[in-house]
Design a protein around this motif. Structure first.
Motif, mmCIF file in Angstrom:
data_model
loop_
_atom_site.group_PDB
_atom_site.id
_atom_site.type_symbol
_atom_site.label_atom_id
_atom_site.label_comp_id
_atom_site.label_asym_id
_atom_site.label_seq_id
_atom_site.Cartn_x
_atom_site.Cartn_y
_atom_site.Cartn_z
ATOM 1 N N ILE A 200 0.854 -1.187 0.000
ATOM 2 C CA ILE A 200 0.000 0.000 0.000
ATOM 3 C C ILE A 200 0.893 1.241 0.000
ATOM 4 C CG2 ILE A 200 -1.981 1.077 1.152
ATOM 5 C CD1 ILE A 200 -2.026 -1.505 2.889
ATOM 6 N N ALA A 201 0.632 2.155 -0.910
ATOM 7 C CA ALA A 201 1.473 3.357 -0.966
ATOM 8 C C ALA A 201 0.637 4.587 -1.266
ATOM 9 C CB ALA A 201 2.538 3.194 -2.046
ATOM 10 N N SER A 202 0.940 5.648 -0.562
ATOM 11 C CA SER A 202 0.230 6.910 -0.761
ATOM 12 C C SER A 202 1.216 8.070 -0.785
ATOM 13 C CB SER A 202 -0.757 7.094 0.394
ATOM 14 O OG SER A 202 -1.167 8.431 0.471
ATOM 15 N N GLY A 203 1.018 8.974 -1.731
ATOM 16 C CA GLY A 203 1.812 10.210 -1.745
ATOM 17 C C GLY A 203 2.946 10.188 -2.754
ATOM 18 N N GLU A 204 3.261 11.408 -3.221
ATOM 19 C CA GLU A 204 4.302 11.569 -4.230
ATOM 20 C C GLU A 204 5.659 11.071 -3.789
ATOM 21 O OE1 GLU A 204 3.036 15.546 -6.283
ATOM 22 O OE2 GLU A 204 5.249 15.384 -6.200
ATOM 23 N N GLY A 205 5.897 11.146 -2.480
ATOM 24 C CA GLY A 205 7.182 10.714 -1.939
ATOM 25 C C GLY A 205 7.476 9.247 -2.241
ATOM 26 N N LYS A 206 6.430 8.478 -2.529
ATOM 27 C CA LYS A 206 6.614 7.053 -2.778
ATOM 28 C C LYS A 206 6.704 6.727 -4.277
ATOM 29 C CE LYS A 206 6.274 6.486 1.580
ATOM 30 N NZ LYS A 206 5.279 5.913 2.419
ATOM 31 N N ALA A 207 6.459 7.752 -5.116
ATOM 32 C CA ALA A 207 6.310 7.497 -6.554
ATOM 33 C C ALA A 207 7.538 6.849 -7.179
ATOM 34 C CB ALA A 207 5.966 8.795 -7.272
ATOM 35 N N GLU A 208 8.720 7.354 -6.828
ATOM 36 C CA GLU A 208 9.932 6.815 -7.438
ATOM 37 C C GLU A 208 10.168 5.369 -7.008
ATOM 38 O OE1 GLU A 208 13.017 9.799 -7.206
ATOM 39 O OE2 GLU A 208 14.490 8.200 -7.612
ATOM 40 N N ALA A 209 9.993 5.130 -5.711
ATOM 41 C CA ALA A 209 10.211 3.767 -5.200
ATOM 42 C C ALA A 209 9.209 2.789 -5.807
ATOM 43 C CB ALA A 209 10.107 3.753 -3.673
ATOM 44 N N VAL A 210 7.974 3.243 -5.989
ATOM 45 C CA VAL A 210 6.952 2.374 -6.588
ATOM 46 C C VAL A 210 7.350 2.048 -8.022
ATOM 47 C CG1 VAL A 210 4.552 2.322 -7.420
ATOM 48 C CG2 VAL A 210 5.052 3.143 -5.102
ATOM 49 N N ASP A 211 7.719 3.069 -8.778
ATOM 50 C CA ASP A 211 8.089 2.840 -10.180
ATOM 51 C C ASP A 211 9.301 1.924 -10.277
ATOM 52 O OD1 ASP A 211 8.104 3.264 -13.039
ATOM 53 O OD2 ASP A 211 9.908 4.442 -12.690
ATOM 54 N N GLU A 212 10.314 2.198 -9.457
ATOM 55 C CA GLU A 212 11.534 1.393 -9.541
ATOM 56 C C GLU A 212 11.282 -0.053 -9.115
ATOM 57 O OE1 GLU A 212 14.964 3.606 -8.208
ATOM 58 O OE2 GLU A 212 16.063 1.693 -8.054
ATOM 59 N N SER A 213 10.473 -0.220 -8.092
ATOM 60 C CA SER A 213 10.186 -1.585 -7.618
ATOM 61 C C SER A 213 9.462 -2.381 -8.683
ATOM 62 C CB SER A 213 9.319 -1.544 -6.357
ATOM 63 O OG SER A 213 9.980 -0.839 -5.350
ATOM 64 N N LEU A 214 8.541 -1.733 -9.354
ATOM 65 C CA LEU A 214 7.754 -2.455 -10.358
ATOM 66 C C LEU A 214 8.532 -2.678 -11.652
ATOM 67 C CD1 LEU A 214 4.307 -0.793 -9.710
ATOM 68 C CD2 LEU A 214 4.752 -3.250 -9.713
ATOM 69 N N SER A 215 9.494 -1.806 -11.929
ATOM 70 C CA SER A 215 10.189 -1.962 -13.203
ATOM 71 C C SER A 215 11.469 -2.775 -13.090
ATOM 72 C CB SER A 215 10.480 -0.596 -13.828
ATOM 73 O OG SER A 215 11.186 0.213 -12.930
ATOM 74 N N LYS A 216 12.176 -2.674 -11.948
ATOM 75 C CA LYS A 216 13.459 -3.379 -11.881
ATOM 76 C C LYS A 216 13.467 -4.563 -10.923
ATOM 77 C CE LYS A 216 16.268 0.678 -12.871
ATOM 78 N NZ LYS A 216 16.411 1.732 -11.859
ATOM 79 N N GLY A 217 12.680 -4.458 -9.866
ATOM 80 C CA GLY A 217 12.628 -5.588 -8.944
ATOM 81 C C GLY A 217 13.854 -5.759 -8.067
ATOM 82 N N GLU A 218 14.696 -4.715 -7.952
ATOM 83 C CA GLU A 218 15.886 -4.858 -7.108
ATOM 84 C C GLU A 218 15.646 -4.364 -5.688
ATOM 85 O OE1 GLU A 218 18.795 -2.753 -9.357
ATOM 86 O OE2 GLU A 218 18.751 -4.288 -10.934
ATOM 87 N N LEU A 219 14.847 -3.338 -5.546
ATOM 88 C CA LEU A 219 14.553 -2.817 -4.209
ATOM 89 C C LEU A 219 13.784 -3.873 -3.418
ATOM 90 C CD1 LEU A 219 13.378 0.836 -4.981
ATOM 91 C CD2 LEU A 219 15.564 0.084 -4.029
ATOM 92 N N PRO A 220 13.838 -3.784 -2.080
ATOM 93 C CA PRO A 220 13.090 -4.767 -1.281
ATOM 94 C C PRO A 220 11.637 -4.910 -1.742
ATOM 95 C CG PRO A 220 14.503 -3.463 0.142
ATOM 96 C CD PRO A 220 14.654 -2.899 -1.234
#
Ligand code: 6PG
Length: 247
Positions: A200-220
């Protein structure tokens, strides 16, 4: 762009929290219809707190038999019992204390006034998880909730922290960049053994992490791949950097 699971975008944090609460109630009711009981792993954080308030305020909260739900935590801040910063305290105050739950089915991680170190708390949690799983490992939870940090952490598994690669079902965490520095967390393998994981994610502050997690799969967060399904429940701001949305 590869996808690790469905992405569902809601207008804002309020709608997101209401929608997650409704989905969660149905998910638990379905599990109970199948096997008479249900299990859920709770998380900490601001959006989770909003979800918990919405569960309590939901007109359909009675679809769940609260006395037959096991409550676990995905992570905990290693602080004394009752500390307002503990994820346990947050969940109890927001909804658990106000519902007819079975206290025997509430499984908080040990607090800093009960054991000496986060590692001790992790050992105790491993034992409790193994007992619930019938001997070893951890149960396959019906639903596991996760918040996500700006750095892509989930539970208390932070990028580059050794806990991210830990084996066993639960781990003591030190040097967390998000205070407090000492924490306890389920390990990635235990998270991924859940039947369903919802991030669950809310707010612009999470946008980069959400995009990176979904596209690269390296972040936790990008490594979360639950046995049944992994779902991303986010608001428009958190989705604002996703280039190709798939529903
Ligand atoms: O103990 C905690 O802080 C967590 O469980 C952590 O993983 C949290 O869920 C995320 O950091 C998101 O928190 P926010 O919703 O407050 O940003």
């Amino acid at each position: 762009m590869s996808r690790t699971g469905a992405v569902i975008v809601h207008n804002d944090a309020d709608v997101l929290a209401e929608a997650v609460a409704a989905r969660l109630l149905n998910r638990l009711a379905d599990a109970q219809a199948h096997r008479g009981e249900a299990s859920i792993v709770l998380t900490g954080g601001r959006i989770a707190a909003k979800v918990y308030q919405n569960i309590l305020g939901s007109p359909i909260r009675t679809v769940v038999d609260w006395s037959k739900v096991d409550f676990w935590w995905g992570d905990e801040r290693f602080l004394p019992s009752g500390d307002p910063e503990r994820n346990e305290t947050q969940a109890r105050e927001a909804f658990l204390d106000h519902l007819p739950v079975d206290p025997e089915r509430v499984h908080p991680m040990a607090a800093a006034d009960a054991v000496e170190t986060p590692e001790d708390a992790a050992v105790l949690y491993r034992e409790e998880l193994a007992k619930a799983a019938g001997g070893e490992g951890a149960p396959a939870f019906d639903l596991l909730l996760l918040g996500i940090g700006e750095d892509g952490h989930v539970a208390s598994l932070f990028p580059g922290n050794p806990a991210l690669e830990a084996s066993g079902s639960a781990v003591g965490v030190r040097n967390s960049p998000k205070p407090p520095s000492e924490r306890v967390s389920l390990t990635m393998s235990t998270i991924n053994a859940a039947t369903a994981a919802w991030i669950i994610a809310s707010g612009e502050g999470k946008a980069e992490a959400v995009d990176e997690s979904l596209s690269k799969g390296e972040l936790p967060a990008g490594r979360v791949k639950a046995v049944g399904h992994t779902r991303w429940l986010i608001d428009k701001d958190a989705a604002s950097q996703l280039k190709h949305l798939e529903f």
